[in-house]
Design a protein around this motif. Structure first.
Motif, PDB file in Angstrom:
ATOM      1  N   ALA A 148      13.375   2.521 -11.137  1.00 40.42           N
ATOM      2  CA  ALA A 148      12.248   1.590 -11.053  1.00 40.42           C
ATOM      3  C   ALA A 148      11.107   2.175 -10.228  1.00 40.42           C
ATOM      4  N   LEU A 149      11.437   2.842  -9.140  1.00 37.73           N
ATOM      5  CA  LEU A 149      10.393   3.463  -8.318  1.00 37.73           C
ATOM      6  C   LEU A 149       9.734   4.625  -9.038  1.00 37.73           C
ATOM      7  N   LEU A 150      10.501   5.362  -9.825  1.00 36.85           N
ATOM      8  CA  LEU A 150       9.920   6.448 -10.608  1.00 36.85           C
ATOM      9  C   LEU A 150       8.995   5.900 -11.683  1.00 36.85           C
ATOM     10  N   LEU A 151       9.398   4.815 -12.333  1.00 38.86           N
ATOM     11  CA  LEU A 151       8.545   4.195 -13.357  1.00 38.86           C
ATOM     12  C   LEU A 151       7.311   3.546 -12.744  1.00 38.86           C
ATOM     13  N   ALA A 152       7.397   3.102 -11.510  1.00 34.56           N
ATOM     14  CA  ALA A 152       6.236   2.517 -10.842  1.00 34.56           C
ATOM     15  C   ALA A 152       5.134   3.549 -10.656  1.00 34.56           C
ATOM     16  N   ASP A 153       5.492   4.815 -10.713  1.00 34.29           N
ATOM     17  CA  ASP A 153       4.514   5.889 -10.590  1.00 34.29           C
ATOM     18  C   ASP A 153       3.497   5.858 -11.733  1.00 34.29           C
ATOM     19  N   LEU A 154       3.833   5.226 -12.820  1.00 37.60           N
ATOM     20  CA  LEU A 154       2.918   5.129 -13.968  1.00 37.60           C
ATOM     21  C   LEU A 154       1.811   4.095 -13.760  1.00 37.60           C
ATOM     22  N   PHE A 155       2.006   3.157 -12.848  1.00 33.30           N
ATOM     23  CA  PHE A 155       1.140   1.982 -12.792  1.00 33.30           C
ATOM     24  C   PHE A 155       0.167   1.941 -11.619  1.00 33.30           C
ATOM     25  N   TYR A 156      -0.076   3.041 -10.981  1.00 35.61           N
ATOM     26  CA  TYR A 156      -1.088   3.025  -9.934  1.00 35.61           C
ATOM     27  C   TYR A 156      -1.918   4.303 -10.017  1.00 35.61           C
ATOM     28  N   GLY A 168       5.774  11.571 -11.450  1.00 32.61           N
ATOM     29  CA  GLY A 168       6.995  11.768 -10.679  1.00 32.61           C
ATOM     30  C   GLY A 168       6.983  12.977  -9.768  1.00 32.61           C
ATOM     31  N   PHE A 169       5.806  13.538  -9.494  1.00 30.68           N
ATOM     32  CA  PHE A 169       5.756  14.748  -8.671  1.00 30.68           C
ATOM     33  C   PHE A 169       6.436  14.544  -7.327  1.00 30.68           C
ATOM     34  N   PHE A 170       6.096  13.468  -6.628  1.00 32.03           N
ATOM     35  CA  PHE A 170       6.638  13.275  -5.279  1.00 32.03           C
ATOM     36  C   PHE A 170       8.125  12.949  -5.307  1.00 32.03           C
ATOM     37  N   ALA A 171       8.598  12.312  -6.353  1.00 29.35           N
ATOM     38  CA  ALA A 171      10.034  12.041  -6.467  1.00 29.35           C
ATOM     39  C   ALA A 171      10.800  13.347  -6.645  1.00 29.35           C
ATOM     40  N   PHE A 172      10.322  14.210  -7.522  1.00 26.68           N
ATOM     41  CA  PHE A 172      11.008  15.472  -7.757  1.00 26.68           C
ATOM     42  C   PHE A 172      10.835  16.431  -6.578  1.00 26.68           C
TER      43      PHE A 172
END
Length: 90
Positions: A28-36, A49-53
């Motif tokens: 969910a947090l990775l998908l939230a990266d699409l919405f801001y 997802g740069f910061f997640a990876f």
């Protein structure tokens, strides 16, 4: 006072639920990266997802480097006991 009741983490089913819940939270947090809208300084900071990876890679690096460092600074189990016998610092 000895309490032998099962706790909620003693049941394997609850551990599995907890792990799947953490997977769902990470997804969910990775998908939230699409919405801001991102305001990064470099182009790669705008990748999905740069910061997640990057965080996962940093975690793996730290764990693997700690394993290597352990080999370098590891002492025998009786290191302090051997040193203490016969030595009198008093």
């Amino acid at each position: 006072m000895n309490d032998d009741r099962d706790r909620w983490l003693d049941r394997p089913r609850n551990i599995t639920r907890l792990v799947y819940g953490l997977y769902a939270l990470c997804a969910a947090l990775l998908l939230a990266d699409l919405f801001y809208e991102k305001h990064g300084h470099f182009a790669f900071e705008h990748w999905f997802g740069f910061f997640a990876f990057f965080g996962f890679g940093a975690y793996v690096f730290i764990v693997l480097s700690a394993k290597g460092l352990r080999r370098l600074i590891k002492r025998p189990e009786d290191y302090y006991e051997r040193r203490g016998k016969g030595d009198s610092d008093d």
